[in-house]
Design an enzyme around this catalytic site. Structure first.
Site, mmCIF file in Angstrom:
data_model
loop_
_atom_site.group_PDB
_atom_site.id
_atom_site.type_symbol
_atom_site.label_atom_id
_atom_site.label_comp_id
_atom_site.label_asym_id
_atom_site.label_seq_id
_atom_site.Cartn_x
_atom_site.Cartn_y
_atom_site.Cartn_z
ATOM 1 N N ASP A 1 0.595 -1.229 0.003
ATOM 2 C CA ASP A 1 -0.125 -0.185 -0.095
ATOM 3 C C ASP A 1 0.725 1.121 0.036
ATOM 4 O OD1 ASP A 1 0.900 -0.627 2.423
ATOM 5 O OD2 ASP A 1 -0.934 -0.371 3.554
ATOM 6 N N HIS A 2 2.099 1.258 0.418
ATOM 7 C CA HIS A 2 2.835 2.514 0.669
ATOM 8 C C HIS A 2 3.677 3.086 -0.392
ATOM 9 C CE1 HIS A 2 1.820 2.125 4.990
ATOM 10 N NE2 HIS A 2 2.456 3.305 5.330
ATOM 11 N N ASP B 1 3.586 -0.896 11.437
ATOM 12 C CA ASP B 1 3.037 0.518 11.151
ATOM 13 C C ASP B 1 2.419 1.078 12.039
ATOM 14 O OD1 ASP B 1 2.355 2.094 8.232
ATOM 15 O OD2 ASP B 1 0.852 2.375 9.936
ATOM 16 N N ARG C 1 -2.520 12.224 10.154
ATOM 17 C CA ARG C 1 -1.173 13.136 10.067
ATOM 18 C C ARG C 1 -1.264 14.461 9.387
ATOM 19 N NH1 ARG C 1 3.261 8.372 11.893
ATOM 20 N NH2 ARG C 1 2.079 8.254 13.740
ATOM 21 N N SER D 1 11.922 6.326 16.683
ATOM 22 C CA SER D 1 11.352 5.000 16.224
ATOM 23 C C SER D 1 11.823 3.783 16.558
ATOM 24 C CB SER D 1 11.022 5.196 14.799
ATOM 25 O OG SER D 1 12.243 4.946 13.982
ATOM 26 N N ARG E 1 12.741 1.549 14.510
ATOM 27 C CA ARG E 1 13.788 1.565 13.377
ATOM 28 C C ARG E 1 14.893 0.317 13.473
ATOM 29 N NH1 ARG E 1 14.782 6.808 10.619
ATOM 30 N NH2 ARG E 1 12.520 6.756 10.742
HETATM 31 FE FE1 SF4 Z 1 -1.149 4.629 4.907
HETATM 32 FE FE2 SF4 Z 1 -0.171 5.074 7.222
HETATM 33 FE FE3 SF4 Z 1 -1.453 7.046 5.632
HETATM 34 FE FE4 SF4 Z 1 -2.825 5.010 6.815
HETATM 35 S S1 SF4 Z 1 -1.673 6.366 7.920
HETATM 36 S S2 SF4 Z 1 -3.013 5.724 4.729
HETATM 37 S S3 SF4 Z 1 -1.140 3.379 6.722
HETATM 38 S S4 SF4 Z 1 0.348 6.101 5.125
#
Ligand code: SF4
Length: 753
Positions: A95-96, A160, A448, A643, A645
């Site tokens: 997805d990313h 994630d 975000r 993070s 990571r």
């Molecule tokens: Fe993708 Fe993270 Fe945005 Fe959700 S918050 S759409 S998982 S990038």
């Protein structure tokens, strides 16, 4: 795509007795969070009470989910674990890596081409090791997990930060780094500091323009981006029961924005309806049998102040729609105060783009409510003044809302449907003109809104709201528009008003999909080849790290003495380096390039002790490696914060750094270093940091009797012929010392398979 019903049965069969044992061990009623955590202890039934915010506890998660960017290193590491299959049900979601540019079909085709080697690797490694693979276009990890895998009372980890989305269906779901995912897939326990508990009591009922998103926008305003740190947020009360399962998912998803470990709701009729609506009646039937255990104990909710560390009250009947931002998700504005805030702060009032969807807000309910506004716009001859995009969270939702005519309505309003992927939410947005860096405003239904996150432009003022508010503002093209009170002028010059949105929690015709985009793994994977092009610059198979030589480490060079803050971002930078996440050699070229050299106050410039000249940190370290010389890194307080990571621990290990010696560590990074077979040491006397000179040679002494609680010593030989001997501490337990000796935790686990 089948969920693992046998696993769920096994979890539920132990639930009642484990909860009873935990209640006795703790000596009081339990919240839902505690029930789930205590029933997933690695030790089995609880033998004692754990102290919230203090005790480190080993758990056994039920599932693992990984997105395509983080899955690469997690799975490359897993391949080192020596297992034929993953130990718990696991999935990968592509997805990313899909960039939003013109629209769903073209963007998806382009991404498949551009990321082919990554997708081929993830597909083949999933196939081999029994991992469910969701192809590019299938949807965003959290929406797909909610639709297919989340179950009440479960414990899962995901690579994630918005993994907590599954809390909407009563699951404790926690975002972790790839190393943790690898461990759990390899059958190892997973450690977490027992969280504190924040209770949010919801009363009343949502109505009109207010939606579930406004609950978390309000909570973010109260708790701020740090207020949930180290805590799990548990929602309860009659208001909680009135929210749809997907609305609860939205709230839990965005709990990441207050720093919470995760968020969770109890099992109720809405959870049951969603499970049945997504063809999981079998789970609903099982959950119904133990439903009193899938909620906190009544005494806890009756006197929350006694049982939670903090309690917040929100009356849904009084809650106003909120808009949060810009640049931070905790700057919360009730809709009625927002227009004034825009004017007073000089934020651009013209709204350039409204973006709905993403993993946060693309349920059937969200899309149908937003579409009800789009329909009004079309009927009332209003054309959206802003650009408007729709990002469906999954193919299941996309197909269903298309069937029900909603996408058509959006397109009539001037909307563009993007691929079922992260796209603009994670900077994968080829926004035209963003490079001019003009000051402008956008509003999204995402989670975000930090500077540059969506389009890379630091001057884009991004605001976050519900899909309904985003849609209304996109129609108006104006951030100061309040749809609850203001009117708009239509094509015929008439003044028209938008009525409040309406929609359905679940489709009346049921969900439908032609190809959900799922690839089931082979039942027997031993013959399957994992596809990695040896010439790839994005992927590289890992080789095991060398075991400890069995002797003290002598003649090490000081690579860098880092000064001040040294986060995982300073150690392994993100941004353009993300494309090398699956290639340890290439990504190691960012090692410590952000750390400040204490001797020069400069970044990425250290003295090469072989030549006497200054060079870039990774290049100098590569020279030491070439000459078979080990090195150490010295750091300040809270080294490795940020993070989880794992690259920040793997890169120095890969390039031949033997020890990290600091005043103090961020705990996750310290554990990551130990897992990679590195020595993670702290100054017994922090002022010894000042003794270390730029061209020191170093011995680490006492490794032949390396034992828990027993300090080691280090000799620093200075170029003037003098020497300082210092004592250094460590926190290795016996098992972790074995990791060091074997070269890494994975090497050891391989020996044990
Ligand atoms: Fe993708 Fe993270 Fe945005 Fe959700 S918050 S759409 S998982 S990038």
């Amino acid at each position: 795509m089948a969920f693992d019903i046998e696993m769920i049965k096994a979890v539920y069969s132990k639930f009642p007795s484990r909860i009873e044992t935990a209640r006795k061990a703790v000596g009081r009623p339990l919240s839902l969070t505690e029930k789930i955590l205590y029933s997933h202890l690695s030790e089995g039934a609880a033998s004692k009470a754990y102290e919230r915010g203090v005790s480190y506890v080993d758990f056994r998660p039920d599932r693992v989910a990984m997105q395509d960017a983080t899955a690469q290193m997690a799975l490359l590491q897993f391949m080192q674990a020596g297992r034929d299959q993953v130990a718990v049900p696991s999935t990968v979601h592509c997805d990313h890596l899909i960039q939003a540019e013109v629209g769903a079909i073209a963007d998806l085709d382009k991404a498949k081409d551009k990321n082919r080697e990554v997708y081929d690797f993830l597909s083949s490694v999933s196939n081999k090791y029994g991992i469910g693979f969701w192809k590019p276009g299938a949807g965003i990890i959290h929406q797909v997990v909610l639709e297919n895998y989340a179950f009440p009372g479960g414990l899962m980890i995901g690579t994630d930060s918005h993994t907590p989305n599954a809390g909407g269906l009563g699951m404790i779901a926690i975002g972790v780094g790839g190393a943790d995912a690898c461990d759990v897939m390899a059958g190892l326990p997973w450690e977490l500091k027992f969280p504190k508990l924040i209770g949010v009591r919801l009363t009343g009922k949502l109505s009109g323009w207010t939606s579930a998103k406004d609950v978390i926008l309000k909570v973010a305003g109260i708790l701020t981006v740090k207020g949930g740190t180290g805590a799990i947020v548990e929602y309860f009360g009659e208001g909680a029961r009135s929210l749809s399962a997907t609305g609860k998912g939205t709230i839990c998803n965005m709990g990441a924005e207050i720093g919470a470990t995760t968020s969770v709701f109890g099992y109720d009729e809405k959870s049951e309806a969603y499970l049945r609506g997504t063809e999981r009646s079998e789970i609903a039937d099982l959950a119904n049998e133990i439903k009193e255990h899938l909620m906190g104990d009544p005494e806890v909710y009756a006197q929350p102040e006694k049982y939670f560390d903090q309690v917040i009250d929100i009356n849904l009947s009084e809650l106003e729609p909120h808009i949060n931002g810009p640049f931070t998700p905790d700057l919360a504005w009730p809709l009625s105060k927002f227009a004034a805030a825009v004017r007073e702060n000089g934020w651009p009032a013209k709204l350039e783009v409204g973006l709905i969807g993403s993993c946060t807000n693309s349920s059937y309910e969200d899309i149908s409510r937003a579409a009800s506004l789009a329909k009004q716009a079309v009927d009332k001859k209003l054309i959206a003044k802003s650009e408007y995009t729709i990002t469906p969270g999954s193919e299941l939702v996309r197909f269903t809302v298309d069937r029900d005519g909603f996408l058509d309505i959006f397109e009539q309003m001037g909307g563009v449907v993007l691929a079922n992927a992260c796209g603009p939410c994670i900077g994968q947005w080829a926004r035209h003109g963003a490079d001019k860096q003009e000051k402008n405003s956008i509003i999204t239904s995402f989670n975000r809104n930090f500077a540059k996150r969506a389009d890379g432009n630091p001057n884009t003022h991004a605001f976050v709201a519900s899909p309904e508010i985003v849609t209304a503002l996109a129609i108006a093209g104006d951030l100061t528009f309040n749809p609850m009170t203001d009117s708009l002028i239509n094509e015929d010059g008439e003044s028209v008003k938008l009525e409040g949105p309406s929609g359905l929690e679940l489709p009346s015709l049921g969900f439908e999909v032609r190809d959900a985009g799922y690839q089931a793994p082979a039942t027997e994977g031993s013959q399957i080849q994992v596809i990695v092009d040896p010439k790839s610059e994005r992927l590289q198979l890992l080789a095991p790290f060398m075991p400890w030589e069995g002797i003290d480490l002598k003649g090490l060079k000081l690579l860098i003495k880092a000064k001040g803050k040294c986060t995982t971002d300073h150690i392994s930078m993100a941004g353009p380096w993300l494309r090398f996440r699956g290639h340890l050699d290439n990504i190691s070229n960012n090692m410590l390039i952000g750390a400040v050299n204490a001797f020069t106050d400069q970044t990425n410039k250290v003295k090469n002790q072989l030549t006497g000249e200054y060079g870039e940190v990774p290049a100098v370290q590569r020279q030491y490696k070439q000459h078979g010389i080990g090195s150490i890194v010295v750091g300040d307080e809270n080294y490795g914060e940020g993070s989880s990571r794992e690259h920040a621990a793997m890169e120095p290990r890969f390039l031949g750094v033997r020890a990290i010696l600091v005043k103090s560590f961020a705990r996750i990074h310290e554990t990551n270093l130990k897992k990679q077979g590195m020595l993670a040491l702290t100054f017994a006397n922090p002022s010894d940091y000042d003794l270390i000179k730029e061209d020191d040679s170093i011995d680490i002494v006492g490794l032949d009797s390396f034992a828990p609680g027993k300090p080691l010593s280090m000799n620093f030989f200075h170029s003037d012929g003098s020497m300082d001997k210092i004592i250094v501490n460590h926190t290795y337990n016996e098992g972790q010392i074995e990791w060091f000796k074997a070269g890494s935790a994975l090497n050891l686990s391989k020996e044990q398979v």
